[in-house]
Design a protein around this motif. Structure first.
Motif, PDB file in Angstrom:
ATOM      1  N   ASP A  64       5.395  16.167   7.832  1.00 15.94           N
ATOM      2  CA  ASP A  64       4.622  15.408   8.817  1.00 15.94           C
ATOM      3  C   ASP A  64       3.890  14.218   8.187  1.00 15.94           C
ATOM      4  N   SER A  65       3.408  14.392   6.942  1.00 10.76           N
ATOM      5  CA  SER A  65       2.712  13.289   6.278  1.00 10.76           C
ATOM      6  C   SER A  65       3.656  12.118   6.035  1.00 10.76           C
ATOM      7  N   LEU A  66       4.917  12.420   5.797  1.00 10.34           N
ATOM      8  CA  LEU A  66       5.901  11.354   5.606  1.00 10.34           C
ATOM      9  C   LEU A  66       6.192  10.626   6.910  1.00 10.34           C
ATOM     10  N   MET A  67       6.164  11.329   8.022  1.00  8.87           N
ATOM     11  CA  MET A  67       6.404  10.678   9.307  1.00  8.87           C
ATOM     12  C   MET A  67       5.289   9.667   9.589  1.00  8.87           C
ATOM     13  N   GLU A  68       4.051  10.016   9.223  1.00  7.47           N
ATOM     14  CA  GLU A  68       2.941   9.066   9.355  1.00  7.47           C
ATOM     15  C   GLU A  68       3.138   7.886   8.399  1.00  7.47           C
ATOM     16  N   PHE A  69       3.650   8.183   7.233  1.00  6.43           N
ATOM     17  CA  PHE A  69       3.945   7.160   6.234  1.00  6.43           C
ATOM     18  C   PHE A  69       4.958   6.153   6.784  1.00  6.43           C
ATOM     19  N   TYR A  70       6.015   6.635   7.426  1.00  2.83           N
ATOM     20  CA  TYR A  70       7.043   5.746   7.980  1.00  2.83           C
ATOM     21  C   TYR A  70       6.470   4.855   9.083  1.00  2.83           C
ATOM     22  N   LYS A  71       5.556   5.401   9.882  1.00  2.00           N
ATOM     23  CA  LYS A  71       4.917   4.606  10.930  1.00  2.00           C
ATOM     24  C   LYS A  71       4.115   3.456  10.331  1.00  2.00           C
ATOM     25  N   THR A 101       0.830  -1.203   0.000  1.00  2.00           N
ATOM     26  CA  THR A 101       0.000   0.000   0.000  1.00  2.00           C
ATOM     27  C   THR A 101       0.864   1.252   0.000  1.00  2.00           C
ATOM     28  N   ASN A 102       2.001   1.180   0.655  1.00  2.00           N
ATOM     29  CA  ASN A 102       2.864   2.346   0.821  1.00  2.00           C
ATOM     30  C   ASN A 102       4.045   2.383  -0.144  1.00  2.00           C
ATOM     31  N   ILE A 103       4.664   1.220  -0.378  1.00  2.00           N
ATOM     32  CA  ILE A 103       5.828   1.156  -1.270  1.00  2.00           C
ATOM     33  C   ILE A 103       5.566   0.085  -2.322  1.00  2.00           C
ATOM     34  N   SER A 155       3.636   5.630  -2.226  1.00  2.00           N
ATOM     35  CA  SER A 155       2.351   6.320  -2.279  1.00  2.00           C
ATOM     36  C   SER A 155       2.017   6.928  -0.929  1.00  2.00           C
ATOM     37  N   LEU A 156       1.590   8.178  -0.945  1.00  2.00           N
ATOM     38  CA  LEU A 156       1.195   8.864   0.280  1.00  2.00           C
ATOM     39  C   LEU A 156      -0.325   8.938   0.382  1.00  2.00           C
ATOM     40  N   GLY A 157      -0.864   8.500   1.495  1.00  2.00           N
ATOM     41  CA  GLY A 157      -2.289   8.640   1.745  1.00  2.00           C
ATOM     42  C   GLY A 157      -3.172   7.664   1.007  1.00  2.00           C
ATOM     43  N   LYS A 158      -2.602   6.572   0.501  1.00  2.00           N
ATOM     44  CA  LYS A 158      -3.417   5.620  -0.249  1.00  2.00           C
ATOM     45  C   LYS A 158      -4.051   4.585   0.671  1.00  2.00           C
ATOM     46  N   GLN A 159      -5.196   4.063   0.217  1.00  2.00           N
ATOM     47  CA  GLN A 159      -5.812   2.925   0.863  1.00  2.00           C
ATOM     48  C   GLN A 159      -5.229   1.672   0.214  1.00  2.00           C
ATOM     49  N   HIS A 160      -5.675   0.509   0.655  1.00  2.00           N
ATOM     50  CA  HIS A 160      -5.130  -0.732   0.119  1.00  2.00           C
ATOM     51  C   HIS A 160      -5.465  -0.869  -1.361  1.00  2.00           C
ATOM     52  N   PRO A 161      -4.432  -0.989  -2.212  1.00  2.00           N
ATOM     53  CA  PRO A 161      -4.684  -1.075  -3.645  1.00  2.00           C
ATOM     54  C   PRO A 161      -5.035  -2.485  -4.075  1.00  2.00           C
ATOM     55  N   SER A 162      -5.649  -2.576  -5.242  1.00  2.00           N
ATOM     56  CA  SER A 162      -5.907  -3.890  -5.815  1.00  2.00           C
ATOM     57  C   SER A 162      -4.625  -4.417  -6.422  1.00  2.00           C
ATOM     58  N   ALA A 163      -4.629  -5.681  -6.818  1.00  2.00           N
ATOM     59  CA  ALA A 163      -3.441  -6.273  -7.423  1.00  2.00           C
ATOM     60  C   ALA A 163      -3.059  -5.537  -8.700  1.00  2.00           C
ATOM     61  N   GLY A 164      -4.065  -5.115  -9.464  1.00  2.00           N
ATOM     62  CA  GLY A 164      -3.800  -4.394 -10.704  1.00  2.00           C
ATOM     63  C   GLY A 164      -3.163  -3.045 -10.444  1.00  2.00           C
ATOM     64  N   GLN A 165      -3.593  -2.368  -9.382  1.00  2.00           N
ATOM     65  CA  GLN A 165      -3.029  -1.076  -9.041  1.00  2.00           C
ATOM     66  C   GLN A 165      -1.580  -1.214  -8.604  1.00  2.00           C
ATOM     67  N   ALA A 166      -1.285  -2.215  -7.779  1.00  2.00           N
ATOM     68  CA  ALA A 166       0.086  -2.430  -7.315  1.00  2.00           C
ATOM     69  C   ALA A 166       1.008  -2.726  -8.483  1.00  2.00           C
ATOM     70  N   LYS A 167       0.533  -3.525  -9.443  1.00  2.00           N
ATOM     71  CA  LYS A 167       1.336  -3.851 -10.617  1.00  2.00           C
ATOM     72  C   LYS A 167       1.600  -2.597 -11.438  1.00  2.00           C
ATOM     73  N   SER A 168       0.588  -1.743 -11.542  1.00  2.00           N
ATOM     74  CA  SER A 168       0.736  -0.498 -12.282  1.00  2.00           C
ATOM     75  C   SER A 168       1.763   0.402 -11.620  1.00  2.00           C
ATOM     76  N   ASN A 169       1.736   0.477 -10.289  1.00  2.00           N
ATOM     77  CA  ASN A 169       2.695   1.307  -9.564  1.00  2.00           C
ATOM     78  C   ASN A 169       4.117   0.823  -9.762  1.00  2.00           C
ATOM     79  N   ARG A 170       4.320  -0.497  -9.722  1.00  2.00           N
ATOM     80  CA  ARG A 170       5.672  -1.038  -9.854  1.00  2.00           C
ATOM     81  C   ARG A 170       6.259  -0.737 -11.220  1.00  2.00           C
ATOM     82  N   ALA A 171       5.403  -0.521 -12.204  1.00  2.00           N
ATOM     83  CA  ALA A 171       5.893  -0.278 -13.559  1.00  2.00           C
ATOM     84  C   ALA A 171       6.350   1.143 -13.795  1.00  2.00           C
ATOM     85  N   ARG A 172       6.062   2.058 -12.854  1.00  2.00           N
ATOM     86  CA  ARG A 172       6.281   3.469 -13.113  1.00  2.00           C
ATOM     87  C   ARG A 172       7.743   3.862 -13.194  1.00  2.00           C
TER      88      ARG A 172
END
Length: 229
Positions: free
Chosen positions: A209-216, A64-66, A88-105
């Motif tokens: 601050d949004s990144l600090m939440e991301f790291y958590k 969801t995050n990386i 990704s910042l502020g995303k909800q759980h992606p579908s398998a298709g979304q994750a595959k799309s992100n990895r291709a970027r």
């Protein structure tokens, strides 16, 4: 009133001192440091080893995050190595298709003709460099970002890894951005400390601050995966 050289010198020196003071104050206001700590029940040495030697496994632990991590230069697990990341910042759980799309970027010199994000939203782009990859898009679930990091330091005794951002979305807002990931014993558990040192490009840039939440979130995802296995 006639001013002599001494008066002019004193006046110019006063102006110069005031200007230097303003520069120092401005520089101090642009520089900052943020720290967030996350207690984990999983093994600290495994967490440290993941970021030091096996960063390519991280996307599978917190998709969801990386979404992607690739080696760009050097040998993984050594100082001086360079990594590409999709996150990704502020995303909800992606579908398998979304994750595959992100990895291709991400990828130096890569070419992507079509990138599907949802059934009704298609982004067409040609990525010839990381700079062009910064042409990101946003959806209702958050924002996709890319970054290139340099491993600046690895300290086995302290179980810490230091990454410096050398290219990517963060440098649109920050002149410098350095992340320290440190793991220490905390009672029966372990404590992960994320420390960010940064300098903004201008006073209007927000603190990360949004990144600090991301790291958590990343730390808790990794903990959950390790506790299951």
């Amino acid at each position: 009133m006639v001013w002599g050289r001494e008066h002019i010198y004193k006046y110019n020196y006063k102006q110069f001192s005031s200007l230097c003071s303003s520069w120092r104050e401005r520089e101090m206001s642009l520089s900052g440091k943020r720290v967030v700590q996350v207690e984990i029940k999983s093994r600290g040495d495994v967490f440290h080893e993941l970021w030091k030697s096996n960063p390519h496994q991280i996307p599978s632990l917190t998709p969801t995050n990386i979404q992607n991590c690739q080696t760009h230069d050097g040998e993984v697990g050594t100082v001086g190595s360079v990594l590409f990341w999709n996150y990704s910042l502020g995303k909800q759980h992606p579908s398998a298709g979304q994750a595959k799309s992100n990895r291709a970027r991400l990828g130096s010199g890569s070419k992507i003709n079509e990138l599907a994000w949802t059934g009704s939203f298609i982004l067409r782009a040609e990525m010839l460099s990381l700079n062009m990859a910064r042409k990101k898009f946003e959806s209702a679930n958050g924002k996709d970002c890319v970054v290139k990091t340099l491993v600046k330091d690895i300290n086995e005794a302290k179980k810490s890894v230091t990454f410096e951002v050398i290219e990517g979305d963060l440098l649109e807002q920050y002149k410098t951005f350095v992340l320290h990931i440190h793991v220490d014993k905390h009672g029966v558990n372990n404590l992960v400390t994320w420390t960010v040192e940064y300098e903004k490009l201008n006073p209007n840039v927000p603190d990360p601050d949004s990144l600090m939440e991301f790291y958590k979130k990343v730390a808790k995802d990794i903990e959950t995966h390790h506790l299951k296995n």
